[in-house]
Design a protein around this motif. Sequence first.
Motif, PDB file in Angstrom:
ATOM      1  N   ALA A  80       0.838  -1.210   0.000  1.00 42.74           N
ATOM      2  CA  ALA A  80       0.000   0.000   0.000  1.00 42.74           C
ATOM      3  C   ALA A  80       0.865   1.250   0.000  1.00 42.74           C
ATOM      4  O   ALA A  80       0.595   2.207  -0.735  1.00 42.74           O
ATOM      5  CB  ALA A  80      -0.946   0.003   1.200  1.00 42.74           C
ATOM      6  N   GLY A 141       0.595  -7.579  -2.203  1.00 42.42           N
ATOM      7  CA  GLY A 141      -0.319  -7.183  -1.139  1.00 42.42           C
ATOM      8  C   GLY A 141      -1.351  -8.251  -0.830  1.00 42.42           C
ATOM      9  O   GLY A 141      -1.714  -8.468   0.333  1.00 42.42           O
ATOM     10  N   GLN A 146      -2.590  -8.059   2.903  1.00 46.85           N
ATOM     11  CA  GLN A 146      -2.884  -6.631   3.069  1.00 46.85           C
ATOM     12  C   GLN A 146      -4.069  -6.220   2.202  1.00 46.85           C
ATOM     13  O   GLN A 146      -4.846  -5.355   2.580  1.00 46.85           O
ATOM     14  CB  GLN A 146      -1.651  -5.808   2.706  1.00 46.85           C
ATOM     15  N   PHE A 147      -4.187  -6.844   1.016  1.00 49.70           N
ATOM     16  CA  PHE A 147      -5.296  -6.562   0.106  1.00 49.70           C
ATOM     17  C   PHE A 147      -6.214  -7.775   0.029  1.00 49.70           C
ATOM     18  O   PHE A 147      -5.767  -8.919   0.215  1.00 49.70           O
ATOM     19  CB  PHE A 147      -4.785  -6.221  -1.292  1.00 49.70           C
ATOM     20  N   HIS A 192      -7.570   2.134   0.668  1.00 45.60           N
ATOM     21  CA  HIS A 192      -7.991   1.858   2.034  1.00 45.60           C
ATOM     22  C   HIS A 192      -9.427   1.369   2.162  1.00 45.60           C
ATOM     23  O   HIS A 192      -9.742   0.592   3.056  1.00 45.60           O
ATOM     24  CB  HIS A 192      -7.773   3.102   2.905  1.00 45.60           C
ATOM     25  N   ALA A 196      -8.109  -2.790   0.821  1.00 42.67           N
ATOM     26  CA  ALA A 196      -7.548  -3.266   2.090  1.00 42.67           C
ATOM     27  C   ALA A 196      -8.492  -4.216   2.811  1.00 42.67           C
ATOM     28  O   ALA A 196      -9.712  -4.117   2.673  1.00 42.67           O
ATOM     29  CB  ALA A 196      -7.234  -2.067   3.000  1.00 42.67           C
TER      30      ALA A 196
END
Length: 197
Positions: A80, A141, A146-147, A192, A196
């Motif tokens: 990110a 990610g 994270q994603f 975000h 995310a």
Amino acid sequence: MGKGQVTKEHIIRQSAGLFNTKGFTGTSLSEIIERCNVRKGGIYNHFENKDEIALAAFDYMFAQLKNLLTEAMSERSTPAEKILAICDVYIDVVEQNIWEGGCPLLNTAVENDDGHPLLKQRAQLAMLELMTGLGDILREGIKLGQFRSDIDVEAVISVVIALIEGGVMLSKLHNDNKYIRYCTNQVKVYIHSDLAI
């Protein structure tokens, strides 16, 4: 580095700003000669024609862009943050007027979508390289958790690049840096809120 190579690189650097500002069609060989302060023969010692100079100038500017992106991303640790670093580079490109004429990739793509086929191909390859790099960051990610794992990576790449390059275009068109900030802020929101976990 030999004198000939120094001259060749001088021609590339000096003509890059002309092509990036005026485009391929709008840049004449006489302007390149005048700006580089070389004789016509000096140009032809290193380049066969204007096309060859334009391709070398694009490659030079794209290499500079890649260096800026690589350096900015190397200072960030998470995927990110790396995407946000890309946004920061483009903000700097616009606000600090890093290159005469703005983003070389955007300018070359827009001017040559129906124009110079070799420059169009060069812009396509450059964009593909950027898209591939962004895809690698997104997949990293996902792998790191994270994603979200269900994101459409190709769609995300398209949205992020369209927002960033659109912000560059609007800022240049209106001589107002607020547009690059609006668009890069939307990239941040997108990361975000939509990507995310």
